[in-house]
Enzyme design. Sequence first.
Site, PDB file in Angstrom:
ATOM      1  N   SER A  31       0.792  -1.202  -0.139  1.00 38.95           N
ATOM      2  CA  SER A  31      -0.031  -0.092   0.116  1.00 38.95           C
ATOM      3  C   SER A  31       0.841   1.086  -0.049  1.00 38.95           C
ATOM      4  O   SER A  31       2.041   1.174   0.127  1.00 38.95           O
ATOM      5  CB  SER A  31      -0.834  -0.025   1.258  1.00 38.95           C
ATOM      6  OG  SER A  31      -0.149  -0.160   2.250  1.00 38.95           O
ATOM      7  N   LYS A  90      -1.523   5.665  -5.367  1.00 43.80           N
ATOM      8  CA  LYS A  90      -2.282   5.755  -6.631  1.00 43.80           C
ATOM      9  C   LYS A  90      -3.066   6.772  -6.787  1.00 43.80           C
ATOM     10  O   LYS A  90      -3.513   7.165  -8.130  1.00 43.80           O
ATOM     11  CB  LYS A  90      -3.275   4.467  -6.282  1.00 43.80           C
ATOM     12  CG  LYS A  90      -2.776   2.977  -6.190  1.00 43.80           C
ATOM     13  CD  LYS A  90      -4.060   2.189  -6.175  1.00 43.80           C
ATOM     14  CE  LYS A  90      -4.866   1.942  -4.975  1.00 43.80           C
ATOM     15  NZ  LYS A  90      -4.219   1.257  -4.034  1.00 43.80           N
ATOM     16  N   ASP A 121      -8.069  11.265  -0.755  1.00 41.57           N
ATOM     17  CA  ASP A 121      -7.495  11.395  -2.345  1.00 41.57           C
ATOM     18  C   ASP A 121      -8.360  12.216  -3.073  1.00 41.57           C
ATOM     19  O   ASP A 121      -7.864  12.960  -4.327  1.00 41.57           O
ATOM     20  CB  ASP A 121      -7.669  10.010  -3.030  1.00 41.57           C
ATOM     21  CG  ASP A 121      -6.404   9.209  -2.617  1.00 41.57           C
ATOM     22  OD1 ASP A 121      -5.165  10.020  -2.495  1.00 41.57           O
ATOM     23  OD2 ASP A 121      -6.156   7.977  -2.547  1.00 41.57           O
ATOM     24  N   ASP A 175      -5.992  -8.426  -1.495  1.00 41.25           N
ATOM     25  CA  ASP A 175      -6.628  -8.197  -0.280  1.00 41.25           C
ATOM     26  C   ASP A 175      -8.084  -9.004  -0.344  1.00 41.25           C
ATOM     27  O   ASP A 175      -8.626  -8.735  -1.476  1.00 41.25           O
ATOM     28  CB  ASP A 175      -6.966  -6.989   0.139  1.00 41.25           C
ATOM     29  CG  ASP A 175      -5.727  -5.899   0.251  1.00 41.25           C
ATOM     30  OD1 ASP A 175      -4.665  -6.524   0.615  1.00 41.25           O
ATOM     31  OD2 ASP A 175      -5.837  -4.828   0.183  1.00 41.25           O
ATOM     32  N   LYS A 195      10.741  -9.188  -9.259  1.00 37.49           N
ATOM     33  CA  LYS A 195       9.769 -10.269  -8.970  1.00 37.49           C
ATOM     34  C   LYS A 195       8.523  -9.914  -8.047  1.00 37.49           C
ATOM     35  O   LYS A 195       7.501 -10.589  -8.477  1.00 37.49           O
ATOM     36  CB  LYS A 195      10.460 -11.205  -7.992  1.00 37.49           C
ATOM     37  CG  LYS A 195       9.966 -12.727  -7.778  1.00 37.49           C
ATOM     38  CD  LYS A 195      10.133 -13.720  -9.000  1.00 37.49           C
ATOM     39  CE  LYS A 195      11.622 -14.088  -9.075  1.00 37.49           C
ATOM     40  NZ  LYS A 195      11.690 -14.980 -10.107  1.00 37.49           N
ATOM     41  N   LYS A 248      12.079  -7.111 -19.593  1.00 37.03           N
ATOM     42  CA  LYS A 248      11.928  -8.245 -18.601  1.00 37.03           C
ATOM     43  C   LYS A 248      10.572  -8.060 -17.782  1.00 37.03           C
ATOM     44  O   LYS A 248       9.739  -9.062 -17.794  1.00 37.03           O
ATOM     45  CB  LYS A 248      13.065  -8.029 -17.442  1.00 37.03           C
ATOM     46  CG  LYS A 248      12.819  -9.448 -16.569  1.00 37.03           C
ATOM     47  CD  LYS A 248      14.126  -9.316 -15.606  1.00 37.03           C
ATOM     48  CE  LYS A 248      13.866 -10.565 -14.709  1.00 37.03           C
ATOM     49  NZ  LYS A 248      15.005 -10.419 -13.869  1.00 37.03           N
ATOM     50  N   CYS A 295     -12.663  26.474  11.875  1.00 33.77           N
ATOM     51  CA  CYS A 295     -13.448  25.733  12.300  1.00 33.77           C
ATOM     52  C   CYS A 295     -13.351  25.668  13.709  1.00 33.77           C
ATOM     53  O   CYS A 295     -13.631  26.571  14.256  1.00 33.77           O
ATOM     54  CB  CYS A 295     -13.566  24.277  11.495  1.00 33.77           C
ATOM     55  SG  CYS A 295     -15.374  23.554  11.868  1.00 33.77           S
ATOM     56  N   LEU A 296     -12.675  24.656  14.455  1.00 37.43           N
ATOM     57  CA  LEU A 296     -12.485  24.568  15.843  1.00 37.43           C
ATOM     58  C   LEU A 296     -11.751  25.783  16.202  1.00 37.43           C
ATOM     59  O   LEU A 296     -11.520  26.361  17.275  1.00 37.43           O
ATOM     60  CB  LEU A 296     -11.880  23.467  16.282  1.00 37.43           C
ATOM     61  CG  LEU A 296     -11.711  23.364  17.892  1.00 37.43           C
ATOM     62  CD1 LEU A 296     -13.199  23.457  18.656  1.00 37.43           C
ATOM     63  CD2 LEU A 296     -10.965  21.851  18.152  1.00 37.43           C
ATOM     64  N   HIS A 325     -14.193  25.491   6.079  1.00 43.63           N
ATOM     65  CA  HIS A 325     -12.841  24.864   5.777  1.00 43.63           C
ATOM     66  C   HIS A 325     -12.471  25.498   4.388  1.00 43.63           C
ATOM     67  O   HIS A 325     -12.684  24.806   3.491  1.00 43.63           O
ATOM     68  CB  HIS A 325     -13.046  23.421   5.565  1.00 43.63           C
ATOM     69  CG  HIS A 325     -13.170  22.807   7.002  1.00 43.63           C
ATOM     70  ND1 HIS A 325     -12.292  22.277   7.727  1.00 43.63           N
ATOM     71  CD2 HIS A 325     -14.516  22.515   7.712  1.00 43.63           C
ATOM     72  CE1 HIS A 325     -12.817  21.743   8.831  1.00 43.63           C
ATOM     73  NE2 HIS A 325     -14.059  21.840   8.847  1.00 43.63           N
ATOM     74  N   GLU A 329      -9.701  25.259   3.151  1.00 41.61           N
ATOM     75  CA  GLU A 329      -8.432  24.326   2.428  1.00 41.61           C
ATOM     76  C   GLU A 329      -8.962  23.169   1.684  1.00 41.61           C
ATOM     77  O   GLU A 329      -8.349  22.836   0.693  1.00 41.61           O
ATOM     78  CB  GLU A 329      -8.003  23.557   3.883  1.00 41.61           C
ATOM     79  CG  GLU A 329      -8.698  22.705   4.500  1.00 41.61           C
ATOM     80  CD  GLU A 329      -9.413  23.018   5.779  1.00 41.61           C
ATOM     81  OE1 GLU A 329      -9.775  24.497   5.447  1.00 41.61           O
ATOM     82  OE2 GLU A 329      -9.886  22.161   6.547  1.00 41.61           O
TER      83      GLU A 329
HETATM   84  N1  GLN Z   1     -16.002  20.285  16.829  1.00 41.01           N
HETATM   85  C1  GLN Z   1     -16.370  21.452  16.343  1.00 41.01           C
HETATM   86  C2  GLN Z   1     -17.764  21.377  15.841  1.00 41.01           C
HETATM   87  O1  GLN Z   1     -18.285  20.730  15.518  1.00 41.01           O
HETATM   88  C3  GLN Z   1     -15.463  22.012  15.273  1.00 41.01           C
HETATM   89  C4  GLN Z   1     -15.524  20.788  13.999  1.00 41.01           C
HETATM   90  C5  GLN Z   1     -14.439  21.265  12.852  1.00 41.01           C
HETATM   91  O2  GLN Z   1     -13.384  21.705  13.462  1.00 41.01           O
HETATM   92  N2  GLN Z   1     -14.234  20.852  12.025  1.00 41.01           N
HETATM   93  O3  GLN Z   1     -18.627  22.391  15.602  1.00 41.01           O
END
Ligand code: GLN
Length: 543
Positions: free
Chosen positions: A16, A20, A74, A151, A192, A226, A384-385, A510, A512
């Site tokens: 693994s 991929k 991914d 697997d 191999k 080969k 977020c948090l 988020h 990101e």
């Molecule tokens: N735990 C927090 C919530 O549920 C923040 C979640 C997070 O950071 N993705 O609101």
Amino acid sequence: MSTGTKYIFVTGGVTSSLGKGIISSSLAKLLQARGYSVTIQKLDPYINVDPGTMNPYEHGECYVTDDGAETDLDLGHYERFLSVPTSQANNVTTGRIYQSVIEKERRGDYLGKTVQVIPHITDEIKSRIRLLGKTGKYQIVITEIGGTVGDIESHPYVEAVRQMKWEMGKDCLVIHLTLIPFLSTTGELKTKPTQHSVKTLLEYGVQPDILVCRTEHKLNKDIRNKVALFCNVESDSVIEALDASTIYEVPILMEKEKLDVVVLNKLHLPIPENIHLEDWKEFLLKIKNPKFEVQIGLIGKYVELKDSYKSISESLIHAGAVNNCRVNVQWIHSEWINEENVAEKMAGLSGIIVAPGFGKRGIEGKITAIRYARENEVPFLGICLGMQCAVIEFARNVMGKTDAHSTEINPSTSNPVIDLLEAQKQVTHKGGTMRLGAYPCRLNEDSKVYSVYKQKEISERHRHRYEFNNEYLGDFEKAGLVASGINPEGGLVEIVELKDHPFFIGVQFHPEYKSTVSRPHPLFVGFVGAAVEIGSLKKVHSH
Ligand code: GLN
């Protein structure tokens, strides 16, 4: 039956973690650069319905799509390489396959038949594979089969591939990713394990068309011949995949190996002469030859496992390229930060990110780090948090509400500045019950975030249960923490920022998940830009 869509399967052999996802993304990038519309799908052989309920230690980051699917990381690579959004249909797990087969059985859809792995499970797998082709949006669908051939749990998937190859012939091809290990004692590359792994595929009735061979050293002609001879593939279909210094180099390596040309030939598709990789190459040049360097602290509780924050670290690379800057991420465990050591731990950082997360562990360290960023004018991005902690920190240390907290951590706080909405309080199930996926947000035009995004309406992806408690909104704004982004429908606060600070932004969503090579995310670009500026100011001061 053919919709005109071609299907490419990517299986993995020998071990693994051969990448991929990166090989699939790189091939997709090359095909896209030649003008084809492509998407990538991941089939995961585990029983969880989705990775949303899995601990990041088990599975790395949980990636979220616009339509609110909690998916394998991914898919993040797929989006970062292609800049084409993925959806629920792009990630299917064994749990989901069985769930729908069992639902159909209960509804009586199988008309009294015995429900079996073959054909019912394999039919369900095949229909999930074809679903993306049926949207009519893609000329080519690449399906990555999770796990390693051999697997037990990936067997039904390989069987589905065998059936599709049989049914579709030239509209379908299989790429097998293997490893050619180097034995340092004898100084030899060994074929191999690859031979054995192809034999295993053959036992399942699948002849791979192309072998992509991960290797530390170049494969000479003899080795290629080969492998070709023993594995029944043409020698130009033995593709060398050398270790690369960055994942973003891999499409270029695959282009040199002509992976895209071999694939298009085998699928009987025309090979457009032009391949548009100019922007990609420029991006690569920038990340390889940066003018500046900044240190960014990433504060979280899963820092031992960098895959837990994959999208954040990739977003920083994209933003670094825009700022001509190498971003060195210092991973700092929030549990180890306290008031005594915070100055020492944050020393030398030009920017601080407080990561998303769940639960109590390390929360006070995050709050302490945020206080440091606020008081010392270090650029800060709370995600977020991380945003919720910024709100708590401000309530405690600026507004004097010393027991302010999120009810996730302290349900009996007298100042629940972060709390559940009434609708969320009824939820007892864990899987798929958060605020998930894309929501609109309206920006205040007189704000830092507006100057960063340069647009009023944005859409960002969410994954959380708790929210900023609007009962405190007036108090916060009076004290100087501004709500600069609001959900236009429900009035939820999505962004907070400080007015008198070079860059202090907390976002409930988020960002990101939406940063890609060709569309670096404005918040990360702005944040890294602020860090570069602060970093150079600091240098000037220290002289
Ligand atoms: N735990 C927090 C919530 O549920 C923040 C979640 C997070 O950071 N993705 O609101």
